[in-house]
Design an enzyme around this catalytic site. Structure first.
Site, PDB file in Angstrom:
ATOM      1  N   ASP A  12       0.599  -1.091  -0.055  1.00 19.67           N
ATOM      2  CA  ASP A  12       0.075   0.003  -0.172  1.00 19.67           C
ATOM      3  C   ASP A  12       0.795   1.148  -0.024  1.00 19.67           C
ATOM      4  OD1 ASP A  12      -2.187  -1.606   0.282  1.00 19.67           O
ATOM      5  OD2 ASP A  12      -2.344  -1.591   2.384  1.00 19.67           O
ATOM      6  N   LYS A  15       1.974   2.009  -5.128  1.00 18.73           N
ATOM      7  CA  LYS A  15       2.516   1.385  -6.401  1.00 18.73           C
ATOM      8  C   LYS A  15       1.707   1.863  -7.525  1.00 18.73           C
ATOM      9  CE  LYS A  15       2.300  -2.638  -4.204  1.00 18.73           C
ATOM     10  NZ  LYS A  15       2.069  -2.013  -2.828  1.00 18.73           N
ATOM     11  N   GLY A  39      -4.509  -4.450  -3.733  1.00 15.59           N
ATOM     12  CA  GLY A  39      -5.422  -3.356  -4.111  1.00 15.59           C
ATOM     13  C   GLY A  39      -4.768  -2.102  -4.247  1.00 15.59           C
ATOM     14  N   HIS A  40      -4.659  -1.854  -5.702  1.00 12.56           N
ATOM     15  CA  HIS A  40      -3.706  -0.722  -6.161  1.00 12.56           C
ATOM     16  C   HIS A  40      -4.640   0.403  -6.663  1.00 12.56           C
ATOM     17  CE1 HIS A  40      -0.546  -3.816  -7.124  1.00 12.56           C
ATOM     18  NE2 HIS A  40      -0.791  -3.550  -5.868  1.00 12.56           N
ATOM     19  N   GLN A 197       2.029  -6.250  -2.863  1.00 15.19           N
ATOM     20  CA  GLN A 197       2.409  -6.235  -1.671  1.00 15.19           C
ATOM     21  C   GLN A 197       3.787  -5.533  -1.504  1.00 15.19           C
ATOM     22  OE1 GLN A 197       1.419  -9.745  -3.138  1.00 15.19           O
ATOM     23  NE2 GLN A 197      -0.594  -8.836  -2.601  1.00 15.19           N
TER      24      GLN A 197
HETATM   25  P1  GDP Z   1      -0.694   0.251  -3.565  1.00 14.63           P
HETATM   26  O1  GDP Z   1      -1.271  -0.878  -2.862  1.00 14.63           O
HETATM   27  O2  GDP Z   1       0.616   0.271  -3.236  1.00 14.63           O
HETATM   28  O3  GDP Z   1      -1.045   0.410  -5.115  1.00 14.63           O
HETATM   29  O4  GDP Z   1      -1.283   1.528  -2.575  1.00 14.63           O
HETATM   30  P2  GDP Z   1      -2.791   1.636  -2.359  1.00 14.63           P
HETATM   31  O5  GDP Z   1      -3.683   1.804  -3.488  1.00 14.63           O
HETATM   32  O6  GDP Z   1      -3.392   0.312  -1.617  1.00 14.63           O
HETATM   33  O7  GDP Z   1      -2.837   2.747  -1.099  1.00 14.63           O
HETATM   34  C1  GDP Z   1      -2.174   4.019  -1.645  1.00 14.63           C
HETATM   35  C2  GDP Z   1      -3.320   5.044  -1.368  1.00 14.63           C
HETATM   36  O8  GDP Z   1      -2.618   6.356  -1.219  1.00 14.63           O
HETATM   37  C3  GDP Z   1      -4.069   5.174  -2.359  1.00 14.63           C
HETATM   38  O9  GDP Z   1      -5.590   5.476  -1.841  1.00 14.63           O
HETATM   39  C4  GDP Z   1      -3.672   6.253  -3.086  1.00 14.63           C
HETATM   40  O10 GDP Z   1      -4.716   7.224  -4.064  1.00 14.63           O
HETATM   41  C5  GDP Z   1      -2.983   7.197  -2.495  1.00 14.63           C
HETATM   42  N1  GDP Z   1      -1.903   7.941  -2.802  1.00 14.63           N
HETATM   43  C6  GDP Z   1      -0.623   7.595  -3.571  1.00 14.63           C
HETATM   44  N2  GDP Z   1       0.121   8.626  -3.434  1.00 14.63           N
HETATM   45  C7  GDP Z   1      -0.256   9.507  -2.550  1.00 14.63           C
HETATM   46  C8  GDP Z   1       0.563  10.632  -2.093  1.00 14.63           C
HETATM   47  O11 GDP Z   1       1.640  10.736  -2.521  1.00 14.63           O
HETATM   48  N3  GDP Z   1      -0.237  11.394  -1.171  1.00 14.63           N
HETATM   49  C9  GDP Z   1      -1.586  11.004  -0.543  1.00 14.63           C
HETATM   50  N4  GDP Z   1      -1.892  11.821   0.275  1.00 14.63           N
HETATM   51  N5  GDP Z   1      -1.981   9.886  -1.079  1.00 14.63           N
HETATM   52  C10 GDP Z   1      -1.365   9.124  -1.983  1.00 14.63           C
HETATM   53  P1  IMO Z   2      -1.066  -4.331  -2.080  1.00 16.92           P
HETATM   54  O1  IMO Z   2      -0.550  -4.810  -3.473  1.00 16.92           O
HETATM   55  C1  IMO Z   2      -1.139  -4.853   2.088  1.00 16.92           C
HETATM   56  C2  IMO Z   2      -1.287  -8.767   3.810  1.00 16.92           C
HETATM   57  C3  IMO Z   2      -2.526  -9.219   4.676  1.00 16.92           C
HETATM   58  C4  IMO Z   2      -1.986  -9.997   5.396  1.00 16.92           C
HETATM   59  C5  IMO Z   2      -0.797 -10.676   4.804  1.00 16.92           C
HETATM   60  C6  IMO Z   2      -1.432 -12.189   4.214  1.00 16.92           C
HETATM   61  O2  IMO Z   2      -2.312  -3.604  -2.080  1.00 16.92           O
HETATM   62  O3  IMO Z   2       0.208  -3.467  -1.329  1.00 16.92           O
HETATM   63  P2  IMO Z   2      -2.742 -13.019   2.271  1.00 16.92           P
HETATM   64  O4  IMO Z   2      -4.181 -12.548   1.680  1.00 16.92           O
HETATM   65  O5  IMO Z   2      -1.806 -12.410   1.151  1.00 16.92           O
HETATM   66  O6  IMO Z   2      -2.558 -14.549   2.757  1.00 16.92           O
HETATM   67  O7  IMO Z   2      -2.550 -12.132   3.592  1.00 16.92           O
HETATM   68  O8  IMO Z   2      -0.769  -9.927   3.727  1.00 16.92           O
HETATM   69  N1  IMO Z   2      -1.474  -8.127   2.220  1.00 16.92           N
HETATM   70  C7  IMO Z   2      -1.234  -6.968   2.069  1.00 16.92           C
HETATM   71  N2  IMO Z   2      -1.265  -5.743   2.856  1.00 16.92           N
HETATM   72  N3  IMO Z   2      -1.340  -4.486   0.697  1.00 16.92           N
HETATM   73  C8  IMO Z   2      -1.220  -5.703   0.002  1.00 16.92           C
HETATM   74  O9  IMO Z   2      -1.303  -5.584  -1.113  1.00 16.92           O
HETATM   75  C9  IMO Z   2      -1.604  -7.118   0.730  1.00 16.92           C
HETATM   76  N4  IMO Z   2      -1.608  -8.065   0.263  1.00 16.92           N
HETATM   77  C10 IMO Z   2      -1.578  -9.023   1.356  1.00 16.92           C
HETATM   78  O10 IMO Z   2      -3.376  -8.217   5.067  1.00 16.92           O
HETATM   79  O11 IMO Z   2      -1.671  -9.360   6.562  1.00 16.92           O
HETATM   80 MG    MG Z   3      -2.814  -1.633  -1.981  1.00 14.66          MG
END
Ligand code: GDP
Ligand code: IMO
Ligand code: MG
Length: 408
Positions: A12, A15, A39-40, A197
């Site tokens: 999170d 990416k 979740g991206h 991840q």
């Molecule tokens: P990922 O799993 O690495 O793709 O990240 P996620 O989408 O799960 O979580 C990142 C969250 O932060 C999302 O809601 C993005 O829209 C938000 N985001 C990404 N970059 C920034 C940033 O530089 N600042 C802020 N405030 N939010 C950001």
């Molecule tokens: P992105 O790509 C954050 C965490 C789960 C749990 C552990 C194992 O959005 O960064 P699983 O379902 O893989 O067996 O869960 O890994 N986890 C993540 N945490 N971002 C993710 O993906 C994750 N994918 C799995 O919360 O702790």
């Molecule tokens: Mg994510």
């Protein structure tokens, strides 16, 4: 030229946003690990896209998207996601392909994932998407790949599994490719490898057993995409200005009410730190430089991508973790044992806050000096330069110091 983007923390980090940004200069985007546990998020053109299995290049209409060999794919989740994208105006036909060596997630795997979690003395906090079971089946050599849907292996499946798969078989067949052949044929194209991840959730490098089961590390980009490791020209590690973790497991720099008051809740609300896949509140903590340096070293990270520094815009001071104290011993080495990581107390270093809005910055030169000092310290500590900065969720809130699609 090929670029790899991985998460350098516990997932999170942003990416999806960074892959979307870099995809502008790429021709092909390949997701190489994980499944629908990821979740991206991408915000572009006034819309928000939440992707789980589909590469984050899909939002650009002219890019090819590939689901790589290192992924585990739930066909139901896949077609649900494609339908949702279509409803958002994204057409994917003719530019989305799946490695026929990728493994499938069956409904029984998801049920078993949840049942095993319920039986664990120390639950992991899995997303329950069948990810761990699917990778275990793969390692056990009892897994099911897309390529196996049309031959003798398919005949050995239970009637229940076949009933589930039947509606997807023909649709999947149209999308599958032999990925090594495809990659060899596209050697000269600009390719972007998207991790899921993060390093600390990687099966080999992460905080085992509190990890996911795929190869989220940079090395996973090679095996998970059908190219040799020498094809990976540049590796970006994405990290947040603080740390988050969803699910269970050690988190040395996690905010505690005793030491940090309500900082955890404040950051969670400012950063909207709730899981994209499960909606669970994310645990929050200080930026952990011990862990970040470990990620840089173990993944040959060429350059870092800083996200979310804007969350600290109004803060008087910004702290980072520069060492751990474990049983009164100070260390800067990232421990292998989950017990040691649980015991670790963060040694904090404080920086004066920049007290101005980074969200308006559009060039490196716009970053105020205090924020630059904080960034310089991170670069020095990790021995890795910060080449890209994100100052908000929007596509336009990203800029670079070093042009990404060059070999430097
Ligand atoms: P990922 O799993 O690495 O793709 O990240 P996620 O989408 O799960 O979580 C990142 C969250 O932060 C999302 O809601 C993005 O829209 C938000 N985001 C990404 N970059 C920034 C940033 O530089 N600042 C802020 N405030 N939010 C950001
Ligand atoms: P992105 O790509 C954050 C965490 C789960 C749990 C552990 C194992 O959005 O960064 P699983 O379902 O893989 O067996 O869960 O890994 N986890 C993540 N945490 N971002 C993710 O993906 C994750 N994918 C799995 O919360 O702790
Ligand atoms: Mg994510």
């Amino acid at each position: 030229m090929n670029i790899v983007v991985i998460g350098a923390q516990w997932g999170d980090e942003g990416k999806g946003k960074i892959v979307d940004y870099l995809a502008e200069g790429a021709q092909i985007v390949i997701r190489f690990s994980g499944g629908a546990n990821a979740g991206h998020t991408i915000q572009a053109d006034g819309k928000t896209y939440k992707l789980h299995l589909i590469p984050s290049g899909i939002v650009h209409p002219d890019k090819i998207s590939i689901l790589g060999t290192g992924m585990v794919i739930d066909p139901q989740a896949l077609f649900d996601e494609l339908d949702a994208l279509e409803k958002q105006g994204i057409s994917w036909q003719g530019r989305l392909w799946i490695s026929d060596r990728a493994h499938l997630v069956l409904p029984s795997y998801k049920a078993l994932d949840k049942a095993m979690e319920a039986r664990r003395a120390r639950p992991l906090g899995t997303t329950g998407r069948g990810i761990g079971v699917s990778y275990a089946m793969k390692a056990q050599r009892d897994g099911l790949r897309l390529a196996d849907l049309y031959g003798s292996i398919y005949e050995t499946l239970s009637a229940e599994d076949r009933a589930f798969l039947e509606p997807y078989r023909a649709r999947l067949k149209e999308l599958t490719i032999d990925l090594p052949t495809f990659m060899a044929g596209n050697k000269s194209k600009r390719k972007l490898f998207e991790g899921a991840q993060g390093v600390l959730l990687d099966l080999d490098l992460g905080t085992y057993p509190f990890v996911s089961s795929g190869s989220s590390a940079a090395a996973g980009a090679s095996l998970g995409s059908g190219v040799g490791p020498k094809e990976l020209d540049k590796i970006y590690g994405v990290f947040k200005a603080y740390s988050t973790r969803v699910g269970n497991g050690p988190f040395p720099s996690e905010f505690t009410p005793e030491r940090d008051g309500n900082l955890g809740e404040v950051i969670r609300e400012l950063g909207r730190e709730y899981g994209v896949t499960t909606g669970r509140p994310r645990r929050c903590g200080y930026l952990d430089l011990v862990a970040l340096r470990y990620a840089c070293v173990t993944n040959s990270i060429d350059a870092l991508v800083l996200t979310h520094p804007d969350i600290y815009d109004g803060f008087d001071e910004v702290k980072v973790c520069v060492a751990y104290e474990i049983d009164s011993e100070r260390t800067e080495v990232f421990p292998s044992s989950a017990d040691d990581l649980e015991k670790a107390r963060p040694v904090l270093k404080s920086f004066p806050g920049w007290k101005s809005s980074l969200t308006e910055c559009r060039r490196f030169e716009d970053i105020p000096n205090r924020a630059r000092d904080y960034m310089s310290f991170i670069e020095e500590y990790t021995g890795t330069p910060i080449h890209i900065v994100s100052v908000g969720p929007g596509r336009d809130q990203t800029f670079f110091q070093q042009e990404p699609w060059t070999s430097q």
